[in-house]
Design a protein around this motif. Structure first.
Motif, mmCIF file in Angstrom:
data_model
loop_
_atom_site.group_PDB
_atom_site.id
_atom_site.type_symbol
_atom_site.label_atom_id
_atom_site.label_comp_id
_atom_site.label_asym_id
_atom_site.label_seq_id
_atom_site.Cartn_x
_atom_site.Cartn_y
_atom_site.Cartn_z
ATOM 1 N N ARG A 361 0.833 -1.204 0.000
ATOM 2 C CA ARG A 361 0.000 0.000 0.000
ATOM 3 C C ARG A 361 0.867 1.253 0.000
ATOM 4 N NH1 ARG A 361 -2.565 -1.093 4.175
ATOM 5 N NH2 ARG A 361 -1.399 0.152 5.669
ATOM 6 N N ARG A 362 1.932 1.253 0.794
ATOM 7 C CA ARG A 362 2.818 2.421 0.825
ATOM 8 C C ARG A 362 3.483 2.638 -0.532
ATOM 9 N NH1 ARG A 362 5.522 1.175 6.814
ATOM 10 N NH2 ARG A 362 3.605 1.621 7.984
ATOM 11 N N ARG A 363 3.887 1.547 -1.171
ATOM 12 C CA ARG A 363 4.504 1.657 -2.496
ATOM 13 C C ARG A 363 3.528 2.257 -3.497
ATOM 14 N NH1 ARG A 363 4.619 -3.429 -3.819
ATOM 15 N NH2 ARG A 363 6.340 -3.843 -2.396
ATOM 16 N N GLN A 364 2.316 1.716 -3.541
ATOM 17 C CA GLN A 364 1.332 2.193 -4.505
ATOM 18 C C GLN A 364 0.882 3.623 -4.207
ATOM 19 O OE1 GLN A 364 0.592 0.690 -7.331
ATOM 20 N NE2 GLN A 364 2.093 -0.856 -6.701
ATOM 21 N N THR A 365 0.750 3.961 -2.928
ATOM 22 C CA THR A 365 0.380 5.332 -2.565
ATOM 23 C C THR A 365 1.436 6.316 -3.039
ATOM 24 O OG1 THR A 365 -0.845 4.570 -0.613
ATOM 25 C CG2 THR A 365 -0.179 6.874 -0.645
ATOM 26 N N ALA A 366 2.710 5.949 -2.846
ATOM 27 C CA ALA A 366 3.796 6.827 -3.287
ATOM 28 C C ALA A 366 3.804 6.962 -4.804
ATOM 29 C CB ALA A 366 5.134 6.282 -2.789
ATOM 30 N N LEU A 367 3.655 5.845 -5.510
ATOM 31 C CA LEU A 367 3.665 5.900 -6.973
ATOM 32 C C LEU A 367 2.512 6.760 -7.492
ATOM 33 C CD1 LEU A 367 4.535 2.178 -7.817
ATOM 34 C CD2 LEU A 367 6.024 4.170 -8.109
ATOM 35 N N ARG A 368 1.330 6.611 -6.899
ATOM 36 C CA ARG A 368 0.184 7.423 -7.331
ATOM 37 C C ARG A 368 0.415 8.904 -7.044
ATOM 38 N NH1 ARG A 368 -2.912 3.133 -5.090
ATOM 39 N NH2 ARG A 368 -3.177 4.348 -3.171
ATOM 40 N N ALA A 369 0.991 9.193 -5.876
ATOM 41 C CA ALA A 369 1.216 10.590 -5.497
ATOM 42 C C ALA A 369 2.220 11.253 -6.426
ATOM 43 C CB ALA A 369 1.689 10.666 -4.049
ATOM 44 N N PHE A 370 3.295 10.546 -6.748
ATOM 45 C CA PHE A 370 4.284 11.128 -7.659
ATOM 46 C C PHE A 370 3.703 11.298 -9.057
ATOM 47 C CE2 PHE A 370 7.454 9.261 -4.574
ATOM 48 C CZ PHE A 370 7.915 10.479 -4.115
ATOM 49 N N ALA A 371 2.910 10.326 -9.506
ATOM 50 C CA ALA A 371 2.282 10.448 -10.820
ATOM 51 C C ALA A 371 1.320 11.632 -10.860
ATOM 52 C CB ALA A 371 1.546 9.156 -11.167
ATOM 53 N N ALA A 372 0.633 11.873 -9.743
ATOM 54 C CA ALA A 372 -0.348 12.966 -9.688
ATOM 55 C C ALA A 372 0.294 14.334 -9.851
ATOM 56 C CB ALA A 372 -1.118 12.907 -8.366
ATOM 57 N N VAL A 373 1.584 14.451 -9.511
ATOM 58 C CA VAL A 373 2.268 15.744 -9.666
ATOM 59 C C VAL A 373 3.154 15.753 -10.915
ATOM 60 C CG1 VAL A 373 2.185 16.217 -7.205
ATOM 61 C CG2 VAL A 373 4.207 15.080 -8.164
ATOM 62 N N GLY A 374 2.992 14.731 -11.770
ATOM 63 C CA GLY A 374 3.701 14.730 -13.041
ATOM 64 C C GLY A 374 5.073 14.091 -13.025
ATOM 65 N N LEU A 375 5.380 13.304 -11.989
ATOM 66 C CA LEU A 375 6.681 12.635 -11.918
ATOM 67 C C LEU A 375 6.513 11.162 -12.264
ATOM 68 C CD1 LEU A 375 8.096 14.190 -8.622
ATOM 69 C CD2 LEU A 375 8.564 14.890 -10.985
ATOM 70 N N SER A 376 7.399 10.631 -13.109
ATOM 71 C CA SER A 376 7.281 9.242 -13.573
ATOM 72 C C SER A 376 8.064 8.306 -12.663
ATOM 73 C CB SER A 376 7.768 9.116 -15.022
ATOM 74 O OG SER A 376 9.100 9.602 -15.135
ATOM 75 N N ALA A 377 7.604 8.120 -11.441
ATOM 76 C CA ALA A 377 8.270 7.240 -10.489
ATOM 77 C C ALA A 377 7.956 5.787 -10.819
ATOM 78 C CB ALA A 377 7.808 7.568 -9.072
ATOM 79 N N THR A 378 8.914 4.894 -10.535
ATOM 80 C CA THR A 378 8.741 3.469 -10.804
ATOM 81 C C THR A 378 9.271 2.657 -9.632
ATOM 82 O OG1 THR A 378 10.885 3.327 -11.925
ATOM 83 C CG2 THR A 378 8.939 3.767 -13.304
ATOM 84 N N SER A 379 8.930 1.358 -9.638
ATOM 85 C CA SER A 379 9.402 0.455 -8.596
ATOM 86 C C SER A 379 9.314 -0.972 -9.104
ATOM 87 C CB SER A 379 8.547 0.616 -7.324
ATOM 88 O OG SER A 379 9.029 -0.211 -6.281
ATOM 89 N N GLY A 380 10.040 -1.885 -8.441
ATOM 90 C CA GLY A 380 9.944 -3.300 -8.770
ATOM 91 C C GLY A 380 8.668 -3.902 -8.217
ATOM 92 N N HIS A 381 8.393 -5.168 -8.599
ATOM 93 C CA HIS A 381 7.169 -5.835 -8.166
ATOM 94 C C HIS A 381 7.078 -5.915 -6.639
ATOM 95 C CE1 HIS A 381 6.188 -6.643 -12.225
ATOM 96 N NE2 HIS A 381 7.020 -7.661 -12.412
ATOM 97 N N ASN A 382 8.183 -6.226 -5.995
ATOM 98 C CA ASN A 382 8.252 -6.285 -4.538
ATOM 99 C C ASN A 382 9.107 -5.137 -4.007
ATOM 100 O OD1 ASN A 382 6.892 -8.958 -4.028
ATOM 101 N ND2 ASN A 382 8.574 -9.671 -5.312
ATOM 102 N N GLY A 383 9.078 -4.007 -4.715
ATOM 103 C CA GLY A 383 10.031 -2.931 -4.473
ATOM 104 C C GLY A 383 10.017 -2.361 -3.074
ATOM 105 N N PHE A 384 11.201 -2.288 -2.486
ATOM 106 C CA PHE A 384 11.391 -1.591 -1.217
ATOM 107 C C PHE A 384 11.677 -0.115 -1.458
ATOM 108 C CE2 PHE A 384 13.175 -5.629 0.981
ATOM 109 C CZ PHE A 384 11.894 -6.130 1.116
#
Length: 456
Positions: A361-384
């Motif tokens: 949930r923390r990973r997905q929340t961060a990815l959504r938040a960065f995308a919402a401000v126009g940043l193309s953040a990424t992570s692995g499937h089990n990304g820390f």
């Protein structure tokens, strides 16, 4: 489910097939922690579920009570029993400072790690405690890990944590070779800067292997092997990758590539351990004589357990045993058997499901938040970690530090040329959408602000 936000009794009974309160409660916990039942979802009435499941209302009431006691359910006066979520949100931001949150180091959240006391007390009853012979792996730990190992291992060793295991396996792979070309090791990028520092200290030169969403790229791996690398280090669980993770198809291609280079070892660093959503793929099935798998439990169970397991090639594992104090060192039986107890404990397995859900949930929340401000953040499937492209790492780091936000530079994790990246650990992020939104906006501002120097 019959309607958004409401669980159908028949559907839930189909997922929870137990007939006693304990197992029903554990099954419901797994559905919540695994994300199938989201916060705010209303459960069917006790009577409706009891009828659909063929159990007594009293059994259902006891099961729901068990889960409610963990904070996962709440009963509303007119809204029935609803899923409360797996972690409370931070509602009062007064006094909150980002300097309190560790984002530059990949440090786990201790609140989702299990209590070690019971496992350690149980391990203190080990019958051969203080025995003179060395236990490179105890029978209890072997019994716990062997059934879930992804390929038949020829030999086993237990050492003091994932980092030590990775360094030992890397040093063992280059052996006693004296020429420059034989002290090369190929490493999937990005990688822990600390590991690269240790390799340099040992006189082992690392060659970076570029990766895409399916894992290490074949042309990059082939180039490193042609250059004389003695081993290929992979991270199949994808905890550190920029995107994706090793797929079965790419693993098959890599196994074929390695088989064409006699004497090359494969070291699989499974740093996620019990925190991986599923068993990461392996090259060990195709190359059992050439592969060693490292499974670390430090992120999942805590650093004080100081135990990681190596299993695979008999020759390479034996080399790690000899390298560790010339074969005279072995991990504490107490620590090994504590680990075994944790692995086999059903309640701990439930805690690991919750931890995976929290981190996911923390990973997905961060990815959504960065995308919402126009940043193309990424992570692995089990990304820390989450990776954010930036035009200038140093400038962005300085601008963030001025706001008390400390993240890591991507440059230290790469050996080959790469575009600028910030690395943000998600493990200790607050479970608060508003705060994560603030973080994303701060990162965007830091990236787009000019780094000015002022002189008096």
């Amino acid at each position: 489910m019959s309607a958004p936000g409401h669980v159908d009794a028949g559907w839930l009974a189909g997922r929870l097939t137990a007939d006693n309160a304990r197992e029903l409660g554990r099954g419901l916990t797994r559905l919540i922690d695994g994300g199938e039942l989201t916060p705010g979802t209303q459960l069917p009435t006790i009577r409706d579920f009891a009828r659909a499941a063929g159990v007594s209302p009293g059994t259902v009431m006891a099961a729901w009570s068990r889960v409610r006691d963990t904070g996962r359910l709440e009963t509303r006066r007119r809204g029935g029993t609803v899923v409360a979520g797996t972690a409370p949100a931070i509602r009062d931001h007064k006094g909150f400072e980002w300097s309190q949150i560790e984002m530059s180091l990949v440090t786990p959240d201790p609140t989702v790690q299990p209590d070690l006391r019971s496992a350690i007390v149980t391990a203190l009853g080990t019958r051969d405690l203080h025995a003179a012979q060395r236990a490179y792996i105890t029978p209890e730990l072997l019994r716990a890990v062997q059934p879930g190992w992804p390929f038949p291992a020829q030999a086993w060793n237990c050492v003091g944590g994932g980092s030590e295991a990775l360094v030992l396996a890397s040093a063992a792979a280059v052996g006693g070779a004296e020429t420059d070309t034989s002290r090369l090791i190929a490493v999937e990028e990005p990688v822990s800067p600390g590991y690269l520092d240790i390799l340099r200290h040992l006189g082992i030169r690392a060659l970076g292997v570029r990766a895409d969403a399916e894992g290490p790229m074949l042309d990059s791996a082939a180039e490193a092997l042609r250059a004389g690398a003695s081993a290929l280090v992979l991270q199949p669980s994808g905890t550190y990758t920029v995107t994706g993770g090793l797929t079965a198809a790419r693993a098959e291609d890599l196994a074929e590539l390695v088989s064409a280079h006699p004497g090359v070892w494969v070291i699989e660093d499974d740093s996620a351990g019990p925190l991986a959503a599923s068993e990461p793929v392996t090259l060990g099935t195709a190359l059992p004589d050439r592969v060693v798998r490292i499974r670390s439990y430090c992120k999942a169970f805590g650093i004080d357990l100081r135990s990681a397991v190596l299993g695979g090639s008999g020759e390479l594992v034996e080399r790690t045993i000899r390298l560790r104090s010339f074969g005279m060192a072995s991990n504490s039986r107490v620590l090994q058997n504590s680990l075994a107890d944790l692995i086999e404990d059903d309640a701990v397995a439930d805690q690991m499901a919750r931890a995976r859900a929290v981190y996911g949930r923390r990973r997905q929340t961060a990815l959504r938040a960065f995308a919402a401000v126009g940043l193309s953040a990424t992570s692995g499937h089990n990304g820390f970690v989450v990776w954010i492209p930036v035009p200038d790492e140093t400038s962005a780091l300085i601008n963030l530090a001025r706001q008390g936000i400390v993240v890591a530079a991507g440059a230290k994790s790469f050996l080959s040329a790469h575009t600028g990246l910030l690395r943000v650990s998600i493990l200790q992020l607050p479970d608060d959408d508003e705060l994560i939104g603030d973080l994303a906006r701060a990162v965007r501002a830091a990236i787009h602000s000019a780094d000015r120097e002022y002189f008096d």
